[in-house]
Design an enzyme around this catalytic site. Structure first.
Site, short mmCIF file in Angstrom:
data_model
loop_
_atom_site.label_atom_id
_atom_site.label_comp_id
_atom_site.label_asym_id
_atom_site.label_seq_id
_atom_site.Cartn_x
_atom_site.Cartn_y
_atom_site.Cartn_z
N ASP A 1 -15.24 -2.61 -1.18
CA ASP A 1 -14.73 -2.70 0.41
C ASP A 1 -16.02 -2.46 1.36
O ASP A 1 -16.62 -1.32 1.13
CB ASP A 1 -13.89 -1.61 0.46
CG ASP A 1 -12.75 -1.80 -0.63
OD1 ASP A 1 -12.30 -2.86 -0.67
OD2 ASP A 1 -12.13 -0.79 -1.09
N ASP B 1 1.10 -1.35 0.21
CA ASP B 1 0.11 -0.01 -0.09
C ASP B 1 0.73 1.15 -0.16
O ASP B 1 1.95 1.15 0.85
CB ASP B 1 -0.75 0.14 1.21
CG ASP B 1 -2.03 -0.98 1.05
OD1 ASP B 1 -2.18 -1.87 0.28
OD2 ASP B 1 -2.68 -1.15 2.05
#
Length: 245
Positions: free
Chosen positions: A129, A8
């Site tokens: 998500d 990330d």
């Protein structure tokens, strides 16, 4: 079954967030290129990368770091974060990204996903998500009123390569993947599902390899790899043995 190590990106660095909160970021490696090389050396076969700044900005923000990684690893890379139009999809795929992940735009602009999947077969995934069952958008800063299943069903015949399903409540907290919700989604659709959010230990890898998870494509591992709770060699050996069985 694939175990995807996650990188990330925030401000060009390799970080992990807790529950998607940019204010709760831990820097694990100042050099994401070195991290990508490390994952390749450990034997991983597919890299999962997210441009966190891009997810909030709505456009690529860590392109330099991503392009540097592409130069040093030969394994395929899937990339999400800030991919909101066809031009960005095309640009990343032309630069060597194997598969793009469309998240917010899948909720806001489903036609984009369908067009991209048609134009680039097998190279477009959707990132869903969920927080309390509802899909979150704009880098998880906003919640929508639709469920992951409702959105996934929109793309059943669109040629989407995979659905990456993340339980935000568990992400970055090492609480274990929400297998019940993930497997329920996988069983309700024909698109392969990748589990994400909270992978904590080798037990999650065993769960991924269990018969009830047979419809999954794999799972994403983040913090557990970085802080040593998950041994890459042990995890990859288990997966290899399952493949050979």
């Amino acid at each position: 079954m694939i175990l995807f190590p996650a990188i990330d990106l925030k401000n060009g660095q390799c970080v992990r967030l807790e529950q998607g909160d940019m204010a709760r970021a831990t820097v694990f490696n100042l050099d994401p290129t070195a991290q990508a090389k490390s994952f390749a050396a450990q034997g991983f076969q597919y890299l999962h990368v997210v441009d966190l700044d891009g997810a909030f900005a709505g456009k690529p923000m860590n392109a330099q770091a991503v392009e540097s990684m592409l130069k040093v690893v030969s394994m395929p890379v899937q990339l999400g974060g800030g991919i909101r139009d066809l031009a960005t999809v095309e640009a990343w795929l032309s630069k060597g990204i194997a598969r793009v992940i469309i998240g917010t735009a899948a909720v806001r602009d489903p036609a984009l996903v369908k067009q991209a999947a048609k134009s680039f077969p097998g190279r477009v995934a959707v990132g869903l998500d969920a927080r309390d069952g509802k899909v979150a958008v704009e880098g998880w800063a906003e919640s929508s009123q639709v469920t992951a299943l409702e959105i996934a069903q929109r793309f059943e015949d669109a040629g989407v390569a995979a659905i990456i399903f993340t339980d935000i409540a568990r992400d970055g907290l090492l609480k274990g993947i929400n297998w019940d919700a993930t497997i329920a989604l996988a069983e309700a659709i024909s698109i392969p599902v990748i589990a994400s959010g909270g992978l904590a230990s080798i037990e999650d890898v065993k769960a991924m390899l269990s018969p009830r998870a047979h419809k999954l494509e794999g799972a994403i591992a983040g913090r557990a790899l970085y802080d040593g709770r998950l041994d890459p060699a042990e995890a990859l050996a288990l997966i290899g043995a399952a493949r050979a069985a």
